[in-house]
Design a protein around this motif. Structure first.
Motif, mmCIF file in Angstrom:
data_model
loop_
_atom_site.group_PDB
_atom_site.id
_atom_site.type_symbol
_atom_site.label_atom_id
_atom_site.label_comp_id
_atom_site.label_asym_id
_atom_site.label_seq_id
_atom_site.Cartn_x
_atom_site.Cartn_y
_atom_site.Cartn_z
ATOM 1 N N VAL A 18 7.593 0.985 87.962
ATOM 2 C CA VAL A 18 8.748 1.846 87.716
ATOM 3 C C VAL A 18 8.536 2.486 86.347
ATOM 4 C CG1 VAL A 18 11.256 1.980 87.485
ATOM 5 C CG2 VAL A 18 10.235 0.314 89.060
ATOM 6 N N PRO A 19 8.080 3.748 86.294
ATOM 7 C CA PRO A 19 7.795 4.396 85.002
ATOM 8 C C PRO A 19 9.027 4.444 84.105
ATOM 9 C CG PRO A 19 6.916 5.669 86.835
ATOM 10 C CD PRO A 19 7.787 4.621 87.427
ATOM 11 N N ASN A 20 8.798 4.395 82.834
ATOM 12 C CA ASN A 20 9.902 4.486 81.880
ATOM 13 C C ASN A 20 10.667 5.788 82.080
ATOM 14 O OD1 ASN A 20 9.245 2.058 80.686
ATOM 15 N ND2 ASN A 20 7.876 2.995 79.168
ATOM 16 N N GLY A 21 11.969 5.688 82.024
ATOM 17 C CA GLY A 21 12.809 6.854 82.183
ATOM 18 C C GLY A 21 13.105 7.211 83.626
ATOM 19 N N THR A 22 12.497 6.472 84.573
ATOM 20 C CA THR A 22 12.727 6.769 85.983
ATOM 21 C C THR A 22 14.150 6.417 86.389
ATOM 22 O OG1 THR A 22 10.410 6.386 86.493
ATOM 23 C CG2 THR A 22 11.963 6.288 88.332
ATOM 24 N N GLY A 65 13.612 10.468 87.434
ATOM 25 C CA GLY A 65 14.565 10.460 86.330
ATOM 26 C C GLY A 65 15.478 11.673 86.304
ATOM 27 N N ARG A 99 5.447 2.843 94.467
ATOM 28 C CA ARG A 99 5.845 3.361 93.149
ATOM 29 C C ARG A 99 6.853 4.484 93.312
ATOM 30 N NH1 ARG A 99 3.582 8.130 91.367
ATOM 31 N NH2 ARG A 99 2.085 9.102 92.813
ATOM 32 N N ILE A 110 7.714 9.932 88.519
ATOM 33 C CA ILE A 110 8.371 10.092 87.224
ATOM 34 C C ILE A 110 9.551 11.042 87.307
ATOM 35 C CG2 ILE A 110 6.861 12.006 86.552
ATOM 36 C CD1 ILE A 110 8.259 9.178 84.291
#
Length: 759
Positions: free
Chosen positions: A754-758, A736, A730, A733
């Motif tokens: 893949v976290p949002n905004g990364t 980003g 992973r 965060i």
């Protein structure tokens, strides 16, 4: 014995019982033709016959199955057409597999050989059939299959045979058949005379004369080409074609991964290397003479030691029956024994060695494999003593008598810059490779220059000769300068080059030994002659890799050039790679990079690399400050004070397991950090990234990193990040926050989240 009607031969013996050895005795009476009428002329042929009746009966079976010869040939050709199509399909599959580095299996290779042999034999049958069609129209007119069946039955019962002698072969066959079977009507004598009348008189004379000259010699009896023979042969080959077709379906796999046989590859415009013939002949003679087992070749960098070694290798690859295997490995400065052991195993295709094995275990496995083989090891560019026994080589230099006879011979040929290393390796023969004399130096310079330019202007040729003298007979310097001047057609350009290389003011500030100074002058001239600064920066980047390392141009080198910003003007990534390959070709053309056996890899000569590193780190007043400790077996990073002023740092291909904590802004100038290939590196300390505020390029590929610390957010200037070939699962965060990131490589990872905004 058999009596055959003939217009050529007559018997002057009483035809006694057959002699015990096989023989064929013919008595020529061409000179007596005036005294003997054709009808009374007879030939007595004494033969020892050993006829297999089953073989004769096979002709009957073939006749019943195939019909006449024409029908049999047509059926055979139809099956051969199918076989050729299958063969072509298999060859296409092999071509595709070879592009993936595979080789055909032994079974497939054997199948292709048998198909090729069969095709040649079928061609012979078709040629015989065509000849019979031209010269034996009487036989081909026999349409009744019963007559062919009857002929085969008669062969089996009476061991009837045909005798073929030069141009009379057709006559003898037809006459014999006519006498045995009333196939065409009329009396046998009339048919014999009529057919004989069609044979030209001069052909008979030539045949008789030829046999007179060979009187007393055995006359070979070749395989006959009558109808029955054609049918039998066609039936046999048809069975072989059917068998090959049935086997073709079981050829799986077509190709497999395996060690390629070493080959000797030469450029299309290959010319023998200058000035090394005597060295090669001396060493080959020494090896072939069995006088010793360790030969040391030494001399200064760039003098041609590796060229000599490659020439010897080529000699023994062409004579592969003398030594098997022939192994080539490169040691290089700061080489690790374990790496050499793995390289030898790779060369042998030996898969038993594991990265987890210690050096002694690797040694035992190599020795176990090589102990019964006559082995020749070429060990290029060693810098210190190496224990040959740990490389699997029986150290037989001092083992005489019974011990030496017990084990196959093993020979080591090594190159080094130091005569002391030769002595440490207990070399029984030491050869120093010297610089070229003036005549050889000019010859080598000419070979690597534009010949039309040198011949078109006497002034340019004079300056070229002076430039060659400045290279002091050092082959690498001669080639480098000559290639640098290629394409220069003006007298002024050549004059300026000579002025620069002779400028004492420029070179007196560089504290280098004389031999190194000669090479540095040549390198600097070549470097300055490159087309633009982008290509020059590309060249210097190549020095970031380990010495003698074969660099993957696509996956590593060009991506590095793009990530560094050297290649930055493009619309799509394909344009960037196209420009990268263009720069690569320019460096190869200038002899500053060398192409490897694989078209996708290049390497830098160790002397050229030394000069490049000298330019970026070792000279006073340099604007650049690089630290390169690649491939030297480091287990930890150097002390901070050794590289805290560095702009670029390469610690690739080492054994680093951990990175020490660092204070904030410890490395304020560092813009590039390369740690790729440290397979034991699992974690990154959080403080490391905070210590590199101006880092723009970070390569962590091919390590064992599972996750990144959140402090990666402090790399606000980062533009290139390579995390390929890591078991990372992973991205944090905080990823980003890398607002300037342009290139992110994640090939061969375990990334799932893949976290949002990364990104």
């Amino acid at each position: 014995f058999i009596l055959v009607s003939s217009d050529l031969w007559s018997c002057n013996c009483q035809c006694p019982t057959l002699p015990s050895p096989p023989c064929l005795t013919l008595t020529n009476i061409a000179s007596q033709r005036g005294r003997a009428s054709p009808r009374s002329s007879m030939a007595c042929i004494n033969l020892n016959l050993n006829v297999d009746v089953n073989s004769c009966l096979s002709g009957l079976k073939a006749t019943l199955r195939l019909g006449g010869p024409k029908s049999g040939i047509e059926k055979l050709e139809k099956e051969m057409t199918r076989l050729r199509s299958k063969r072509d399909d298999i060859k296409n599959q092999i071509n595709e597999a070879e592009r993936e580095g595979k080789i055909p299996t032994n079974e497939v290779s054997q199948w292709l050989r048998e198909a090729e042999i069969l095709e040649g034999k079928v061609a012979d049958i078709e040629q015989d059939f065509q000849s019979m069609s031209e010269y034996s129209p009487v036989l081909l007119s026999f349409s009744c299959q019963f007559k062919l069946v009857a002929l085969n039955l008669l062969q089996a019962a009476t061991a009837f045979c045909y005798i073929s002698i030069v141009h009379c072969s057709v006559f003898v066959r037809v006459a014999s058949v006519a006498n045995c079977f009333n196939l065409t009507g009329g009396t046998s004598s009339n048919r014999t005379d009529a057919f004989a009348a069609n044979i030209q008189e001069d052909e008979l004379e030539n045949a008789a004369t030829d046999q007179t000259q060979r009187a007393g010699d055995d006359v070979p009896i070749r395989e006959s080409s009558n109808c029955c023979s054609i049918i039998q042969r066609a039936a046999k080959k048809l069975d072989e074609a059917n068998e090959l077709m049935s086997r073709a379906g079981a050829l799986d796999p077509i190709a497999t991964v395996g060690p390629l046989k070493p080959t000797v590859m030469l450029p299309i415009s290959h010319r023998p290397p200058v000035g090394i013939e005597s060295y090669v002949e001396d060493i080959v003679g020494y090896i072939d003479g069995g006088e010793g087992n360790i030969i040391g070749i030494y001399g200064m960098g760039g003098v041609g030691k590796t060229t000599v070694l490659k020439s010897i290798q080529h000699h023994y690859l062409l004579k592969h029956t003398i030594f098997d295997p022939v192994i080539w490995v490169v040691a290089s400065k700061d080489c690790q024994l374990k790496r050499l052991q793995m390289d030898i195993a790779k060369s042998l295709g030996l898969k038993t060695l594991q990265e987890s094995d210690d050096e002694q275990t690797c040694s035992d496995k190599l020795f176990s494999y090589l102990k019964n083989k006559k082995c020749l090891l070429f060990l290029d560019d060693i810098w210190e003593h190496l224990d040959l026994q740990l490389l699997g080589m029986a150290h037989s230099a001092t083992e005489r008598g019974q011990q030496q006879q017990k084990h196959p011979r093993k020979v080591v040929v090594l190159t080094t810059r130091s005569e002391t290393v030769c002595a440490q390796m207990k070399a029984e023969k030491k050869i120093k490779v010297r610089c070229l004399d003036s005549e050889q130096a000019w010859q080598l310079f000419e070979q690597n220059s534009d010949g039309d330019v040198l011949s078109s202007d006497a002034g340019i040729k004079f300056i070229a000769e002076e430039l060659a003298k400045e290279c002091a007979g050092l082959p690498l310097a001669l080639v480098t300068v000559a290639r640098a001047m290629s394409g220069k057609r003006s007298w002024e350009a050549w004059k300026e080059a000579l002025h620069r290389i002779r400028d004492k003011h420029e070179w007196t500030t560089i504290c280098l030994p004389e031999d190194s100074l000669v090479m540095y002058k040549a390198f600097k001239l070549s470097y300055d002659s490159l087309e633009n600064d982008s290509i020059r920066e590309c060249l210097l980047c190549c020095a970031l890799w380990p010495e003698d390392y074969e660099i993957d141009a696509f996956h590593q080198l060009i991506k590095c050039w793009i990530g560094c910003g050297i290649i930055n003007e493009f619309n799509v990534i394909n344009e960037a790679f196209a420009k990268g390959y263009s720069h690569l070709e320019a460096l190869v053309a200038a002899s500053l990079l060398e192409k490897c056996d694989s078209h996708y890899e290049v390497k830098m000569h160790d002397v050229i690399r030394d000069m490049a590193l000298l330019m970026v780190s070792g000279l006073k007043g340099n604007k650049r400050k690089w630290i390169v400790k690649a491939g030297i077996g480091l287990s930890h990073l150097p002390r901070q004070e050794e590289w805290q002023e560095a702009e670029r740092a390469s610690f690739m291909r080492n054994k680093i397991t951990s990175l020490q904590e660092s204070g904030a802004s410890t490395f304020p100038k560092l813009s590039m950090l390369i740690l790729l290939g440290n397979g034991r590196l699992e974690t990154i300390p959080p403080s490391l990234f905070a210590s590199m505020p101006h880092l723009t390029y970070l390569d962590l590929s091919d390590c064992h990193i599972t996750e990144l610390p959140m402090e990666i957010s402090s790399l606000t200037e980062l533009q290139y990040l390579n995390l390929s070939s890591n078991p990372i699962t992973r991205l944090p965060i905080e990823f980003g926050c890398l607002s300037k990131l342009e290139y992110l490589l994640l090939r061969d990872t375990n990334l799932k989240i893949v976290p949002n905004g990364t990104i």
